[in-house]
Enzyme design. Structure first.
Site, short mmCIF file in Angstrom:
data_model
loop_
_atom_site.label_atom_id
_atom_site.label_comp_id
_atom_site.label_asym_id
_atom_site.label_seq_id
_atom_site.Cartn_x
_atom_site.Cartn_y
_atom_site.Cartn_z
CB VAL A 1 93.13 -43.00 -20.39
CG1 VAL A 1 93.61 -44.36 -21.37
CG2 VAL A 1 92.12 -42.04 -20.79
CE LYS A 2 93.36 -49.19 -13.23
NZ LYS A 2 92.41 -50.19 -12.29
CB ILE A 3 97.83 -46.71 -19.20
CG1 ILE A 3 97.34 -45.94 -20.46
CG2 ILE A 3 99.13 -47.17 -19.68
CD1 ILE A 3 97.31 -44.53 -21.13
#
Ligand code: G3P
Length: 217
Positions: free
Chosen positions: A86-88
């Protein structure tokens, strides 16, 4: 150093995978749009197609910029496929989301890192990867490679497990500089990866070997 490809283009992903040197894929909303992948459902399906085309981590970016929204989107992305990371974004609620996912053993990539302080904060929050954008720093006359070396020093000082994923890599010298400094991962376009192949002495040397072989047969 791990090699990730920074694209949503399936043909390029498959070409890098076939070469046998690919360790993962990073994407972002701009790269998805570049391939004409729009609409939430199509984007989710495309992430699954990417995961099926590659062995390794696939970064999928949340669009929400509030904590609750990032958690909801991130959980949906993580449930798509075991390879999803998950890219945040590096914002205040992003830090909280990194900690949330880290506590639940969901891998994260903290994106849009432009300073060592941001990288320190992301590591404290338990990010699996940080993505310093070296090309965009170079674009504004700031040494992107120096940022990688600063983060390397800080992470080594405290044995942080967060991996340095050099992003916004544009060409072969970026890759070599990252390798010399000790970035854990680089993500770049296929052209930069393939560019590592090239040397005129290799081409002329091979030409000569083949010519000499023909002379003897
Ligand atoms: O991985 C981040 C990357 O997609 C940004 O690259 O070339 O748009 O600065 P660039």
């Amino acid at each position: 150093m791990k090699f990730f490809i920074d694209t949503a283009n399936l043909d390029q992903i498959k070409e890098a995978q076939d070469l046998g040197v690919l360790d993962g894929v990073t994407t972002n909303p701009s790269l998805m749009a570049k391939e004409g992948i729009t609409g939430a459902d199509n984007i989710l399906k495309h992430y699954v197609a990417i995961c099926e085309a590659v062995d390794g981590d696939v970064s999928a970016e949340v669009i929400a910029v509030d904590f609750e929204g990032m958690v909801k989107e991130g959980e949906q992305l993580a449930a798509l496929h075991p390879q999803i990371v998950v890219k945040i974004p590096m914002i205040k609620d992003g830090i909280k989301a990194l900690k949330y996912f880290s506590d639940r053993n969901i891998k994260t990539n903290c994106t849009l890192i432009f300073s060592a302080g941001q990288a320190l904060l992301a590591a404290k929050a338990g990010a699996s990867y940080v993505s310093p954008f070296i090309g965009r720093l170079d674009d504004i006359s700031t040494d992107g490679s120096f940022l990688i070396s600063e983060i390397r020093e800080i992470y080594d000082n405290y044995a942080f497990e967060t991996e340095i994923l050099a992003a916004s890599v544009r060409h072969t010298m970026h890759i070599l500089n990252c390798a010399k400094i000790g970035a854990d991962v680089m993500t770049g376009p296929l052209s930069a990866i393939m560019g590592l192949l090239n040397h005129p002495l290799t081409d002329s040397g091979l030409k000569k070997f083949l010519e000499d072989y023909k002379k003897g047969n």
